[in-house]
Write an enzyme that holds these catalytic residues in place. Structure first.
Site, PDB file in Angstrom:
ATOM      1  N   ARG A  54       3.849 -21.446 -37.098  1.00  0.00           N
ATOM      2  CA  ARG A  54       4.917 -21.517 -36.098  1.00  0.00           C
ATOM      3  C   ARG A  54       6.140 -20.724 -36.549  1.00  0.00           C
ATOM      4  NH1 ARG A  54       8.552 -25.320 -36.085  1.00  0.00           N
ATOM      5  NH2 ARG A  54       7.164 -26.975 -36.793  1.00  0.00           N
ATOM      6  N   TYR A 107      15.274 -12.305 -12.172  1.00  0.00           N
ATOM      7  CA  TYR A 107      14.009 -13.034 -12.120  1.00  0.00           C
ATOM      8  C   TYR A 107      14.339 -14.520 -11.919  1.00  0.00           C
ATOM      9  CZ  TYR A 107       9.567 -14.966 -13.633  1.00  0.00           C
ATOM     10  OH  TYR A 107       8.387 -15.659 -13.704  1.00  0.00           O
ATOM     11  N   ASP A 184      17.273  -7.697 -19.730  1.00  0.00           N
ATOM     12  CA  ASP A 184      15.848  -7.922 -19.474  1.00  0.00           C
ATOM     13  C   ASP A 184      15.258  -6.570 -19.072  1.00  0.00           C
ATOM     14  OD1 ASP A 184      13.344  -8.467 -18.338  1.00  0.00           O
ATOM     15  OD2 ASP A 184      13.961 -10.428 -17.589  1.00  0.00           O
ATOM     16  N   LYS A 209       3.804  -8.372 -18.665  1.00  0.00           N
ATOM     17  CA  LYS A 209       3.747  -7.394 -17.580  1.00  0.00           C
ATOM     18  C   LYS A 209       3.250  -6.033 -18.086  1.00  0.00           C
ATOM     19  CE  LYS A 209       5.439 -10.913 -15.380  1.00  0.00           C
ATOM     20  NZ  LYS A 209       6.865 -11.148 -15.190  1.00  0.00           N
TER      21      LYS A 209
HETATM   22  C1  LIG Z   1       7.756 -12.197 -15.325  1.00  0.00           C
HETATM   23  C2  LIG Z   1       9.150 -11.952 -15.709  1.00  0.00           C
HETATM   24  C3  LIG Z   1       9.793 -12.782 -16.634  1.00  0.00           C
HETATM   25  C4  LIG Z   1       9.125 -14.011 -17.219  1.00  0.00           C
HETATM   26  O1  LIG Z   1       8.123 -13.674 -18.134  1.00  0.00           O
HETATM   27  P1  LIG Z   1       6.860 -14.651 -18.444  1.00  0.00           P
HETATM   28  O2  LIG Z   1       6.068 -13.843 -19.402  1.00  0.00           O
HETATM   29  O3  LIG Z   1       6.191 -14.939 -17.146  1.00  0.00           O
HETATM   30  O4  LIG Z   1       7.417 -15.887 -19.052  1.00  0.00           O
HETATM   31  C5  LIG Z   1      11.088 -12.470 -16.976  1.00  0.00           C
HETATM   32  N1  LIG Z   1      11.737 -11.419 -16.465  1.00  0.00           N
HETATM   33  C6  LIG Z   1      11.150 -10.601 -15.568  1.00  0.00           C
HETATM   34  C7  LIG Z   1      11.918  -9.445 -15.017  1.00  0.00           C
HETATM   35  C8  LIG Z   1       9.844 -10.838 -15.161  1.00  0.00           C
HETATM   36  O5  LIG Z   1       9.273 -10.031 -14.250  1.00  0.00           O
END
Ligand SMILES: *Cc1c(COP(=O)(O)O)cnc(C)c1O
Length: 391
Positions: A54, A107, A184, A209
């Site tokens: 962890r 998001y 982000d 993604k």
């Molecule tokens: C999908 C997404 C997230 C969240 O990520 P997860 O891997 O689903 O926890 C955060 N920011 C953006 C812009 C996203 O498209």
């Protein structure tokens, strides 16, 4: 660990070369997957020793190094069990009683996480139009005037409204106010923009993604050049426990090897689709930062390389049309998420947590790497179905 630190390598090359095991005779060219929760150890984990999985495992390291190199960071990234794991840890950088300024079209789970923080620790959350530099500047200065060191959350382009922030200008304003910028970078990917080099202090990713790229992994990451912030994020990961499994980290690095090709192809497809939809008689509106009529087209061109592979459209048939379109698709996947090799779309407002300023009939399209002629044909037949609901 590896010998791929050559800073002159171009980003596309780094996606292939970074995070490899050292070149030793008989060594594998890919990192091994190690399945062990604990290590033979009598030393201290604080010295970076492997003690307990962890706190850190060798399986994260190649991906962390590759992400750090790709984002132009002086430090390896920190891998988390999901994008939201990384985002939650980054939001924990906001001090109790502090303030976070966040795009109203972030998001949706990031917005929910910020609001939860506000509820439990008197953190003030101000939602802004991140494309409106004057509005954000005013919010940052007001926050500083209230005695805060504001945390500016930047998503650019935003999900799903595709607004583009003036990252360098906003970073300057925020730093002048004694604050911190967290970006982000999920939509743009490190190949499309490097926020740390544009002034951001921390970058977060949903590795789920584009980076992993095949819709088979949930994973996240946080990156920073700053030693103190890096340490705080690392401790938040160990204590929060949102850690990555070894298979997921391995799969993400495997997926990242083709990031450059996938991004290139999907952006090309997205541009062709945007152009096709722009004059389509059954489309009420289309948005893509690569279109000259996108409000921040010039800004995106200046600060990004490429315009990404997400676009939005509103069919002429309204909400019912949008839903009928989604059901009529044969090739596009009616599914949430984005950044996979396969094209998918969804009506975002089906989520209750989505911002009310996102139009009810707006469809977010994640464009994949298929032959664009097939994507256009499928969308065209589904748009004809949606048009039956037009008044
Ligand atoms: C999908 C997404 C997230 C969240 O990520 P997860 O891997 O689903 O926890 C955060 N920011 C953006 C812009 C996203 O498209």
């Amino acid at each position: 660990m590896t010998d791929q630190h050559d800073p002159t390598l171009r980003p596309d090359t780094l996606t292939v070369a970074a995070g490899r095991p050292a070149r030793e005779e008989q060594a594998p060219v890919n990192p091994p997957v190690v399945l062990s929760s604990t290590y033979f150890s009598t030393g201290s984990p604080d010295g970076g020793d492997l003690v307990y999985a962890r706190l850190g495992t060798e399986t994260w390291l190649p991906l962390e190094e590759a992400l750090g190199t790709l984002e132009g960071s002086t430090r390896p990234g920190l891998v988390f069990g999901s994008g939201m794991g990384a985002i939650s840890a980054a939001l924990d950088l906001v001090p109790a009683g502090g303030e976070v300024i966040i795009p109203r079209h972030s998001y949706h789970a990031s917005l929910v996480a910020a609001r939860h923080l506000a509820e439990r620790s008197q953190v003030r959350v101000s939602e802004v139009d991140i494309a409106d530099t004057d509005q954000v500047t005013a919010a940052v200065r007001e926050s500083a005037a209230r005695g805060h060191e504001p945390v500016l959350w930047v998503e650019s382009p935003t999900n799903p409204m595709l607004e583009v922030a003036d990252l360098p200008a906003l970073a300057e304003v925020t730093h002048a106010a004694g604050g911190l910028v967290i970006a982000d970078n999920t939509f743009a990917t490190p190949l499309g923009q490097r926020p740390l080099t544009l002034g951001a202090d921390v970058v977060v990713h949903s590795v789920t993604k584009y980076l992993a790229g095949h819709s088979d992994v949930i994973l996240g990451a946080a990156l920073t050049d700053d030693e103190g912030l890096h340490e705080r994020l690392r401790v938040r990961r160990s204590i929060g426990g949102a850690v990555a499994g070894p298979w997921e980290a391995w799969l993400a690095l495997r997926g990242m090897r083709t990031l450059a090709l996938r991004v290139q192809r999907s952006q090309q497809n997205a541009a062709a689709l945007a152009e096709h939809l722009r004059t389509h008689p059954l489309v009420a509106a289309v948005s893509y930062p690569g279109l000259p009529d996108h409000p921040q087209h010039e800004r995106a061109a200046a600060q990004m390389s490429g315009f990404g592979s997400i676009l939005t459209l509103r069919p002429v048939g309204g909400v019912e049309g949008a839903e009928a379109l989604t059901r009529a698709l044969r090739l596009w996947l009616p599914a949430t998420s984005l950044g996979g090799v396969e094209s998918s779309l969804e009506r975002r407002r089906r989520f209750a947590a989505e911002a009310p300023t996102v139009p009810e009939d707006l469809l977010r399209l994640s464009v994949g790497i298929e032959d664009v002629a097939d994507l256009i044909a499928d969308l065209d037949q589904a748009l004809a179905v949606a048009a039956q609901y037009a008044e």
